[in-house]
Design a protein around this motif. Structure first.
Motif, mmCIF file in Angstrom:
data_model
loop_
_atom_site.group_PDB
_atom_site.id
_atom_site.type_symbol
_atom_site.label_atom_id
_atom_site.label_comp_id
_atom_site.label_asym_id
_atom_site.label_seq_id
_atom_site.Cartn_x
_atom_site.Cartn_y
_atom_site.Cartn_z
ATOM 1 N N GLU A 87 46.030 68.511 46.170
ATOM 2 C CA GLU A 87 46.106 67.737 44.929
ATOM 3 C C GLU A 87 46.276 66.249 45.217
ATOM 4 O OE1 GLU A 87 48.797 67.379 40.866
ATOM 5 O OE2 GLU A 87 48.793 69.283 41.995
ATOM 6 N N ALA A 88 47.112 65.926 46.219
ATOM 7 C CA ALA A 88 47.316 64.511 46.569
ATOM 8 C C ALA A 88 46.021 63.887 47.074
ATOM 9 C CB ALA A 88 48.410 64.396 47.627
ATOM 10 N N HIS A 89 45.233 64.655 47.850
ATOM 11 C CA HIS A 89 43.966 64.124 48.339
ATOM 12 C C HIS A 89 42.989 63.881 47.185
ATOM 13 C CE1 HIS A 89 45.099 64.400 52.478
ATOM 14 N NE2 HIS A 89 45.245 65.711 52.455
ATOM 15 N N CYS A 90 42.994 64.781 46.215
ATOM 16 C CA CYS A 90 42.104 64.593 45.053
ATOM 17 C C CYS A 90 42.459 63.311 44.308
ATOM 18 C CB CYS A 90 42.205 65.792 44.114
ATOM 19 S SG CYS A 90 41.447 67.308 44.754
ATOM 20 N N HIS A 91 43.760 63.084 44.100
ATOM 21 C CA HIS A 91 44.181 61.874 43.402
ATOM 22 C C HIS A 91 43.845 60.627 44.215
ATOM 23 C CE1 HIS A 91 46.153 63.633 39.952
ATOM 24 N NE2 HIS A 91 46.853 64.446 40.711
ATOM 25 N N GLU A 92 43.939 60.721 45.550
ATOM 26 C CA GLU A 92 43.664 59.562 46.400
ATOM 27 C C GLU A 92 42.169 59.254 46.455
ATOM 28 O OE1 GLU A 92 44.191 58.146 51.072
ATOM 29 O OE2 GLU A 92 44.892 60.114 50.420
ATOM 30 N N TRP A 93 41.354 60.279 46.629
ATOM 31 C CA TRP A 93 39.912 60.065 46.791
ATOM 32 C C TRP A 93 39.224 59.805 45.455
ATOM 33 C CZ3 TRP A 93 38.932 64.987 50.269
ATOM 34 C CH2 TRP A 93 39.623 64.831 51.482
ATOM 35 N N LEU A 94 39.696 60.463 44.398
ATOM 36 C CA LEU A 94 39.072 60.347 43.072
ATOM 37 C C LEU A 94 40.155 60.064 42.040
ATOM 38 C CD1 LEU A 94 36.642 63.398 43.317
ATOM 39 C CD2 LEU A 94 35.974 60.993 43.363
ATOM 40 N N GLY A 112 41.644 61.431 37.730
ATOM 41 C CA GLY A 112 41.347 62.761 37.234
ATOM 42 C C GLY A 112 42.590 63.481 36.738
ATOM 43 N N LYS A 113 42.405 64.718 36.273
ATOM 44 C CA LYS A 113 43.507 65.497 35.736
ATOM 45 C C LYS A 113 43.454 66.927 36.276
ATOM 46 C CE LYS A 113 43.825 62.963 31.347
ATOM 47 N NZ LYS A 113 43.807 63.072 29.861
ATOM 48 N N VAL A 114 44.635 67.515 36.433
ATOM 49 C CA VAL A 114 44.733 68.907 36.853
ATOM 50 C C VAL A 114 44.728 69.795 35.617
ATOM 51 C CG1 VAL A 114 46.164 70.625 38.009
ATOM 52 C CG2 VAL A 114 46.002 68.305 38.936
ATOM 53 N N LYS A 115 43.808 70.759 35.607
ATOM 54 C CA LYS A 115 43.693 71.647 34.447
ATOM 55 C C LYS A 115 43.200 73.015 34.916
ATOM 56 C CE LYS A 115 41.644 71.887 29.814
ATOM 57 N NZ LYS A 115 40.761 71.221 28.833
ATOM 58 N N GLY A 126 35.916 61.508 32.979
ATOM 59 C CA GLY A 126 35.337 62.706 32.373
ATOM 60 C C GLY A 126 35.859 63.963 33.028
ATOM 61 N N SER A 127 35.180 65.070 32.807
ATOM 62 C CA SER A 127 35.643 66.347 33.349
ATOM 63 C C SER A 127 34.487 67.245 33.777
ATOM 64 C CB SER A 127 36.495 67.072 32.300
ATOM 65 O OG SER A 127 35.743 67.296 31.112
ATOM 66 N N SER A 128 33.295 66.664 33.997
ATOM 67 C CA SER A 128 32.152 67.499 34.338
ATOM 68 C C SER A 128 32.228 68.032 35.766
ATOM 69 C CB SER A 128 30.846 66.717 34.153
ATOM 70 O OG SER A 128 30.792 65.617 35.035
ATOM 71 N N MET A 129 33.064 67.422 36.604
ATOM 72 C CA MET A 129 33.203 67.882 37.979
ATOM 73 C C MET A 129 34.559 68.551 38.159
ATOM 74 S SD MET A 129 33.014 65.675 41.484
ATOM 75 C CE MET A 129 33.597 66.353 43.027
ATOM 76 N N SER A 130 34.579 69.676 38.860
ATOM 77 C CA SER A 130 35.831 70.391 39.086
ATOM 78 C C SER A 130 35.999 70.697 40.568
ATOM 79 C CB SER A 130 35.874 71.702 38.285
ATOM 80 O OG SER A 130 34.859 72.582 38.727
ATOM 81 N N ILE A 131 37.228 70.598 41.038
ATOM 82 C CA ILE A 131 37.586 70.929 42.422
ATOM 83 C C ILE A 131 38.626 72.029 42.362
ATOM 84 C CG2 ILE A 131 38.495 70.036 44.603
ATOM 85 C CD1 ILE A 131 37.761 67.205 43.410
ATOM 86 N N ASN A 132 38.305 73.187 42.918
ATOM 87 C CA ASN A 132 39.208 74.334 42.907
ATOM 88 C C ASN A 132 40.386 74.044 43.832
ATOM 89 O OD1 ASN A 132 40.413 76.953 43.570
ATOM 90 N ND2 ASN A 132 38.689 77.810 42.423
ATOM 91 N N LEU A 133 41.600 73.966 43.283
ATOM 92 C CA LEU A 133 42.774 73.610 44.070
ATOM 93 C C LEU A 133 43.255 74.751 44.953
ATOM 94 C CD1 LEU A 133 44.789 71.579 41.398
ATOM 95 C CD2 LEU A 133 43.337 70.708 43.235
ATOM 96 N N ARG A 134 42.679 75.930 44.797
ATOM 97 C CA ARG A 134 43.056 77.061 45.649
ATOM 98 C C ARG A 134 42.100 77.231 46.835
ATOM 99 N NH1 ARG A 134 41.622 82.348 45.882
ATOM 100 N NH2 ARG A 134 40.278 82.106 44.063
ATOM 101 N N THR A 135 40.809 76.951 46.608
ATOM 102 C CA THR A 135 39.807 77.192 47.660
ATOM 103 C C THR A 135 39.218 75.904 48.241
ATOM 104 O OG1 THR A 135 37.950 77.275 46.098
ATOM 105 C CG2 THR A 135 39.180 79.337 46.493
ATOM 106 N N GLY A 136 39.290 74.810 47.484
ATOM 107 C CA GLY A 136 38.667 73.567 47.935
ATOM 108 C C GLY A 136 37.204 73.448 47.554
ATOM 109 N N GLN A 137 36.615 74.481 46.976
ATOM 110 C CA GLN A 137 35.216 74.415 46.555
ATOM 111 C C GLN A 137 35.091 73.486 45.339
ATOM 112 O OE1 GLN A 137 34.399 78.567 45.832
ATOM 113 N NE2 GLN A 137 33.576 78.879 47.888
#
Length: 648
Positions: free
Chosen positions: A34-41, A44-47, A61-72
């Motif tokens: 989660e910290a890397h997502c906030h740093e790189w992008l 965004g918001k966790v949902k 926006g919210s068209s892109m999603s990053i799975n916080l469990r798998t990284g996909q």
């Protein structure tokens, strides 16, 4: 933007590269995903177990999603996708997976067995600057609105590209505008388009014409459309506008107009006239008044479309002198400032008005963030009471957190029951001081109808709280923002360790002098807290009359508590003593007295004998209504900012 699809074959082939353990790098990254997502992008918001954002370009926006469990990750708008965090970093930074892994390897404490190649640093929000080069590609299509209806190019005075402002005319008749900047990373020198506002000081629209027409007169209008229209009728003039609208005038570089003959076209509405007046104060230019028979909102573009003789208006414009500027500040008994209603009250006592600062001080873990959350609830819920705070009129606030972990920040707002429609919460922990200040201005520009901004905390907006120049500048900027946006700015600051009332560094001293109220949270030995005013420009609230609060496990938050009967009786005494002391201050015109002077004043005010008056001085000392300076032999009132003034 070219599509990025990290195929399984590509990832397997890349994972065979020597000296790089991709699985271990990904495992390390996943431990703090989660910290890397906030740093790189950022932004965004966790949902629902995913990090959501507009796209790998960092757009809103919210068209892109990053799975916080798998990284996909997958972008539903562009079909960019990947199977892990290395591929995400590669897509964001336009790198191969091998280069991305090399960069990331040093950030997760993995030691390479062979001598490492020189590694490029990670991209940081503070490392971006305007590239000022010819873009290698077109600005990206907006993830939500698609192709813009209008694109206005901005350049610096030398003609080097800075970015574009895009406008979309929506089906409901409204419009939306975004800035997209052509940026370069200072360390990697990689250039790319980014959905972000131009760096301040921002270039002026068509400002590059100033160097091409060095002797031409200048006309400033509001909006790029109006500038283009008027320029077609005034080929011998440089017609300019600025980015960001009325609230962003101070973000632009007006110094380039020094020595120019400047005229300012005021739109025919209240915001337009106020903007023209502000521009006149900044540039010293002449205001072009709109004819009274024109409709509301009539501007330069309308004038051109109507075939109006624009030169007629120029002849009527007059320059602004320094004396003219001072007239708004001249006392006029026939035009007094309307009395304001207080924005915030504590125990029914006004402590904050719009256009002012409120500083909350307390020791570490004293509950400052919870008090801010209670203030947020009070301001957004009229006629309600939260930890003693009330507000007479409904308002929206922006709550800016610069200290807590994101989950703690979100938990605090949820526990406080803050309505997201009324409380715009922004988590800025990790931002540099300059970026946090820029974000503060952007939030005040972008969030509509704000009554207040809450900042946790003030010290995160500068590099060194003990640097007098930085502290003075920050407080001046906060006061200017509160005044220009007509909102209240509320922030927290730690007390020095072991100190009962002195807050951190020169920043604490400057905030103490300039804030309308300094609200202190005092922690008692029984775990309860007391809220009272350490300093107040209006009516003070002594500690004995403050609001007591304590943590309640069942409520999972702080609640108000009543004092004991003896405490209530003593509080009533202190309230009466406070009134007497205020009367003495008014009668004598002083805040400090010799023993004889004070004794005589008390005897006169209360109608008591000298011995009783002397006992009253001792009682007032015990109640912290007075302090005694033995070296000078004087007693000083602790009511009404006595430390700031020698006399009333």
């Amino acid at each position: 933007m070219a599509k990025y699809i990290a195929t399984k074959e590509d990832e397997e082939a890349t994972h065979t590269a020597k000296q790089i353990d991709f699985d271990e790098i990904n495992a390390k990254l996943m431990g703090n995903i989660e910290a890397h997502c906030h740093e790189w992008l950022p932004g965004g918001k966790v949902k629902g177990g995913s990090y959501r954002i507009g796209g790998i370009d960092g757009s809103i926006g919210s068209s892109m999603s990053i799975n916080l469990r798998t990284g996909q990750w997958f972008d539903h708008a562009t079909f960019d996708k990947g199977g892990d965090l290395i591929s995400l970093y590669a897509a964001i930074n336009d790198l191969s997976q091998g280069d991305a892994a090399s960069e990331l390897q040093g950030t997760v404490n993995i030691v390479r067995m062979a001598k490492p190649a020189k590694r490029k640093p990670l991209v940081s929000e503070s490392d971006w600057e305007h590239a000022l080069t010819v873009p290698t590609n077109s600005p990206p299509e907006h993830w939500e609105h698609g192709e813009p209806d209008f694109v206005h190019k901005y350049a610096d005075t030398a003609g080097r590209p800075v970015g574009v402002i895009m406008r979309w005319d929506l089906p409901d008749g409204k419009k939306t505008i975004s800035q997209c900047s052509w940026m370069r990373h200072k360390k990697t020198e990689r250039c790319t388009w980014r959905w972000q506002a131009f760096n301040a000081p921002r270039p002026l629209y068509k400002g590059e014409l100033l160097s091409k027409m060095p002797s031409a007169d200048v006309v400033i209008v509001e909006g790029e459309k109006a500038a283009d229209a008027l320029a077609s009728k005034l080929p011998d003039h440089v017609v300019l506008s600025w980015a960001g609208g009325c609230k962003a005038i101070n973000q632009s570089d007006w110094a380039v107009l020094e020595g120019r003959n400047v005229s300012i076209w005021a739109d025919n509405d209240k915001p337009g006239r106020e903007a023209a007046k502000q521009l006149q104060e900044v540039t010293g230019g002449k205001i072009i008044e709109t004819p009274q028979d024109k409709p509301e909102g009539w501007d330069a573009a309308d004038a051109v479309e109507d075939g109006f003789n624009v030169m007629q208006l120029f002849e009527q414009a007059k320059p602004l002198t320094l004396f003219d500027k001072l007239q708004d500040r001249k006392f006029d008994p026939a035009n007094l400032t309307p009395e304001k209603d207080p924005l915030l009250l504590l125990n029914g006592v006004p402590i904050l008005y719009a256009g002012n600062l409120l500083t909350i001080v307390g020791q570490d873990k004293s509950g400052k963030s919870h008090v801010e959350a209670a203030i947020a609830k009070a301001i957004t819920e009229p006629n309600s009471r939260h930890l003693g705070f009330t507000c007479k009129a409904f308002g929206r606030i922006a709550y800016i957190d610069c200290e807590q972990d994101r989950s703690d920040f979100e938990s605090l707002l949820i526990r406080a029951g803050c309505d997201a429609k009324k409380v715009a919460g922004y988590h800025l922990t990790g931002f540099t001081a300059n970026n946090a200040k820029a974000a503060l201005i952007a939030i005040m520009d972008g969030e509509p109808n704000l009554s207040a901004v809450l900042i946790d905390g003030f010290a995160d907006l500068l590099l060194d709280v003990n640097d007098s120049e930085q502290a003075n500048q920050l407080v001046a900027e906060l006061m200017e923002a509160a005044s220009s946006y007509n909102i209240a700015i509320i922030g927290v600051l730690h007390l020095n360790p072991g100190s009962r009332e002195k807050s951190r560094g020169h920043l604490g001293s400057q905030l103490g002098r300039k804030s309308q109220t300094v609200l202190q949270i005092k922690l008692h030995s029984d775990g309860s807290r007391c809220l009272f005013t350490q300093r107040a420009r209006k009516r003070p609230i002594p500690e004995a009359l403050g609001v007591r609060i304590a943590w309640d496990e069942e409520a999972n938050g702080f609640l108000e508590i009543e004092g004991t009967p003896s405490e209530l009786k003593q509080a009533a005494k202190i309230e009466a003593w406070s009134r007497t002391l205020c009367d003495i201050q008014a009668e004598t015109g002083m805040l400090s007295w010799k023993n004889k002077e004070l004794t005589e004043a008390i005897s006169k005010a209360e109608g008591v004998k000298t011995r009783t008056a002397q006992n009253r001085i001792k009682e007032w000392l015990d109640a912290n209504l007075l302090k005694h300076d033995a070296s000078r032999g004087v007693y000083t009132s602790m009511i009404g900012c006595a430390s700031d003034h020698e006399s009333l």
